[in-house]
Design a protein around this motif. Sequence first.
Motif, PDB file in Angstrom:
ATOM      1  N   THR A 199      23.532 -31.429   8.257  1.00 62.39           N
ATOM      2  CA  THR A 199      23.536 -30.051   7.754  1.00 62.39           C
ATOM      3  C   THR A 199      24.981 -29.652   7.516  1.00 62.39           C
ATOM      4  O   THR A 199      25.905 -30.311   8.001  1.00 62.39           O
ATOM      5  CB  THR A 199      22.849 -29.092   8.741  1.00 62.39           C
ATOM      6  N   ASP A 200      25.193 -28.583   6.747  1.00 64.57           N
ATOM      7  CA  ASP A 200      26.570 -28.105   6.560  1.00 64.57           C
ATOM      8  C   ASP A 200      26.854 -27.001   7.575  1.00 64.57           C
ATOM      9  O   ASP A 200      25.955 -26.324   8.053  1.00 64.57           O
ATOM     10  CB  ASP A 200      26.833 -27.636   5.129  1.00 64.57           C
ATOM     11  N   ILE A 201      28.137 -26.841   7.924  1.00 60.64           N
ATOM     12  CA  ILE A 201      28.509 -25.887   8.976  1.00 60.64           C
ATOM     13  C   ILE A 201      28.983 -24.594   8.321  1.00 60.64           C
ATOM     14  O   ILE A 201      30.168 -24.299   8.271  1.00 60.64           O
ATOM     15  CB  ILE A 201      29.612 -26.446   9.892  1.00 60.64           C
ATOM     16  N   THR A 202      28.047 -23.820   7.793  1.00 58.71           N
ATOM     17  CA  THR A 202      28.411 -22.557   7.156  1.00 58.71           C
ATOM     18  C   THR A 202      28.083 -21.352   8.019  1.00 58.71           C
ATOM     19  O   THR A 202      28.652 -20.280   7.821  1.00 58.71           O
ATOM     20  CB  THR A 202      27.699 -22.420   5.797  1.00 58.71           C
ATOM     21  N   ASP A 203      27.184 -21.504   8.967  1.00 64.26           N
ATOM     22  CA  ASP A 203      26.804 -20.391   9.840  1.00 64.26           C
ATOM     23  C   ASP A 203      27.367 -20.528  11.245  1.00 64.26           C
ATOM     24  O   ASP A 203      26.952 -19.823  12.160  1.00 64.26           O
ATOM     25  CB  ASP A 203      25.278 -20.262   9.913  1.00 64.26           C
ATOM     26  N   GLY A 204      28.291 -21.457  11.442  1.00 65.47           N
ATOM     27  CA  GLY A 204      28.895 -21.657  12.759  1.00 65.47           C
ATOM     28  C   GLY A 204      28.365 -22.907  13.425  1.00 65.47           C
ATOM     29  O   GLY A 204      27.175 -23.227  13.332  1.00 65.47           O
ATOM     30  N   LEU A 205      29.226 -23.636  14.114  1.00 72.31           N
ATOM     31  CA  LEU A 205      28.838 -24.895  14.746  1.00 72.31           C
ATOM     32  C   LEU A 205      27.743 -24.687  15.782  1.00 72.31           C
ATOM     33  O   LEU A 205      26.801 -25.475  15.864  1.00 72.31           O
ATOM     34  CB  LEU A 205      30.066 -25.552  15.391  1.00 72.31           C
ATOM     35  N   LEU A 245      35.752 -19.035  18.237  1.00 69.51           N
ATOM     36  CA  LEU A 245      36.070 -19.227  16.828  1.00 69.51           C
ATOM     37  C   LEU A 245      35.454 -20.524  16.308  1.00 69.51           C
ATOM     38  O   LEU A 245      34.936 -20.580  15.193  1.00 69.51           O
ATOM     39  CB  LEU A 245      37.585 -19.259  16.628  1.00 69.51           C
ATOM     40  N   VAL A 246      35.522 -21.567  17.111  1.00 67.37           N
ATOM     41  CA  VAL A 246      35.011 -22.873  16.704  1.00 67.37           C
ATOM     42  C   VAL A 246      33.486 -22.873  16.591  1.00 67.37           C
ATOM     43  O   VAL A 246      32.921 -23.413  15.635  1.00 67.37           O
ATOM     44  CB  VAL A 246      35.471 -23.966  17.697  1.00 67.37           C
ATOM     45  N   PHE A 247      32.817 -22.241  17.546  1.00 71.34           N
ATOM     46  CA  PHE A 247      31.358 -22.332  17.597  1.00 71.34           C
ATOM     47  C   PHE A 247      30.629 -21.144  16.968  1.00 71.34           C
ATOM     48  O   PHE A 247      29.469 -21.269  16.587  1.00 71.34           O
ATOM     49  CB  PHE A 247      30.887 -22.477  19.053  1.00 71.34           C
ATOM     50  N   GLY A 248      31.301 -19.995  16.830  1.00 77.21           N
ATOM     51  CA  GLY A 248      30.542 -18.799  16.509  1.00 77.21           C
ATOM     52  C   GLY A 248      30.780 -18.138  15.179  1.00 77.21           C
ATOM     53  O   GLY A 248      30.078 -17.180  14.846  1.00 77.21           O
ATOM     54  N   PHE A 249      31.730 -18.620  14.374  1.00 78.69           N
ATOM     55  CA  PHE A 249      32.061 -17.863  13.161  1.00 78.69           C
ATOM     56  C   PHE A 249      31.382 -18.399  11.899  1.00 78.69           C
ATOM     57  O   PHE A 249      30.694 -17.680  11.198  1.00 78.69           O
ATOM     58  CB  PHE A 249      33.580 -17.843  12.963  1.00 78.69           C
ATOM     59  N   TYR A 302      26.826 -16.981  12.064  1.00 78.79           N
ATOM     60  CA  TYR A 302      26.883 -15.903  11.089  1.00 78.79           C
ATOM     61  C   TYR A 302      25.474 -15.459  10.747  1.00 78.79           C
ATOM     62  O   TYR A 302      24.623 -16.256  10.370  1.00 78.79           O
ATOM     63  CB  TYR A 302      27.599 -16.364   9.820  1.00 78.79           C
ATOM     64  N   ASP A 303      25.192 -14.182  10.872  1.00 80.34           N
ATOM     65  CA  ASP A 303      23.894 -13.612  10.546  1.00 80.34           C
ATOM     66  C   ASP A 303      24.117 -12.430   9.615  1.00 80.34           C
ATOM     67  O   ASP A 303      24.799 -11.476   9.959  1.00 80.34           O
ATOM     68  CB  ASP A 303      23.167 -13.152  11.814  1.00 80.34           C
ATOM     69  N   HIS A 304      23.529 -12.459   8.438  1.00 84.57           N
ATOM     70  CA  HIS A 304      23.770 -11.436   7.416  1.00 84.57           C
ATOM     71  C   HIS A 304      23.308 -10.042   7.832  1.00 84.57           C
ATOM     72  O   HIS A 304      23.782  -9.054   7.292  1.00 84.57           O
ATOM     73  CB  HIS A 304      23.046 -11.824   6.121  1.00 84.57           C
ATOM     74  N   PHE A 305      22.391  -9.951   8.772  1.00 84.59           N
ATOM     75  CA  PHE A 305      21.803  -8.655   9.105  1.00 84.59           C
ATOM     76  C   PHE A 305      22.326  -8.055  10.391  1.00 84.59           C
ATOM     77  O   PHE A 305      21.837  -7.018  10.854  1.00 84.59           O
ATOM     78  CB  PHE A 305      20.277  -8.776   9.158  1.00 84.59           C
ATOM     79  N   LEU A 306      23.298  -8.710  11.023  1.00 89.30           N
ATOM     80  CA  LEU A 306      23.839  -8.201  12.282  1.00 89.30           C
ATOM     81  C   LEU A 306      25.210  -7.573  12.079  1.00 89.30           C
ATOM     82  O   LEU A 306      25.904  -7.904  11.143  1.00 89.30           O
ATOM     83  CB  LEU A 306      23.907  -9.336  13.307  1.00 89.30           C
TER      84      LEU A 306
END
Length: 306
Positions: A199-205, A245-249, A302-306
């Motif tokens: 998968t790609d890491i676009t929503d956080g690791l 930053l590494v896991f959550g952004f 990353y969550d668009h609605f939060l």
Amino acid sequence: MESNLSDVGEKELINYILSKCNTITPDDTAITPLNKDLNLISTTDLLIQSKHFPKTMSFFQMGFKAVTVNVSDLAAMGAKPLGFLLSIAIPKSLNFNDFKEIIDGVLKACEFYEIPLIGGDTNQAEEIIISGTALGLNDKSLMKNTYNNNDLIAITGDVGLAALGFYSNNPKYLENILKPIARIKEGIILNENGATSCTDITDGLGSELHEMFNGKGMLIYEDKLEISDEFKKIANSLGLNYLNLVFGFGEDFELLFTIPKDKVNQLKDKLDFKVIGEVVDSSKINLVLSNGEIKEIPQDGYDHFL
């Protein structure tokens, strides 16, 4: 009591749609078999100026990113690009030269990823909204959660760089936000050389590890992430936890994948990557800190609605 979308979150919305429709592939893209040897891979992403484009991002970079976010999903499936569709809504007040910059960015990205622009639509809106659809082909797809016991967990590059750029505005790291690059060639190599999931890491690791989770445990090693002292120092100066930053952004367009141990050397001859962990006999996703302490990795991202 009825919930608002901000209470539910994007992933729950997606789960609701999936629960109502059994024709959707619950992965990075749709997969449509064309025949027994060939699949059509299709994906779409919607970018809104106030949500997805930093104020320092140029119009050219907006157009380039609109292609990149879609091609990144093709990369995660190990697909070869076929065509790109562009739908764009723009304010009536937008300068024509700015519009041309956006289109130039789209076309340059299409050239870079070798994916032709084949159509689309235009409309009017209060701010710039770009929706892209990317089409690709493969004979087999790399799914998110098809890893096996004892597989190794790896990434194609560094993570957290986009996050540090966002919070610090340091030009060295800001470039990862303004000029992200999809790993389309890497995805094809992974698909052809034994990767078992991707998968790609676009929503956080952290979020993507949980998206991949199939019941078999994952163990990630902090030391193997190779987080630089400079990264830690800048994060600390901003009052931020570097692991958050590494896991959550998110916004890192690297590929997170699994591979059998006996395939690693073969892959190293063709691709730069680093092993960051392994599949283990547990039901948790844990992080081994540099001091040996083990902590569970939360499902942040990353969550668009939060």
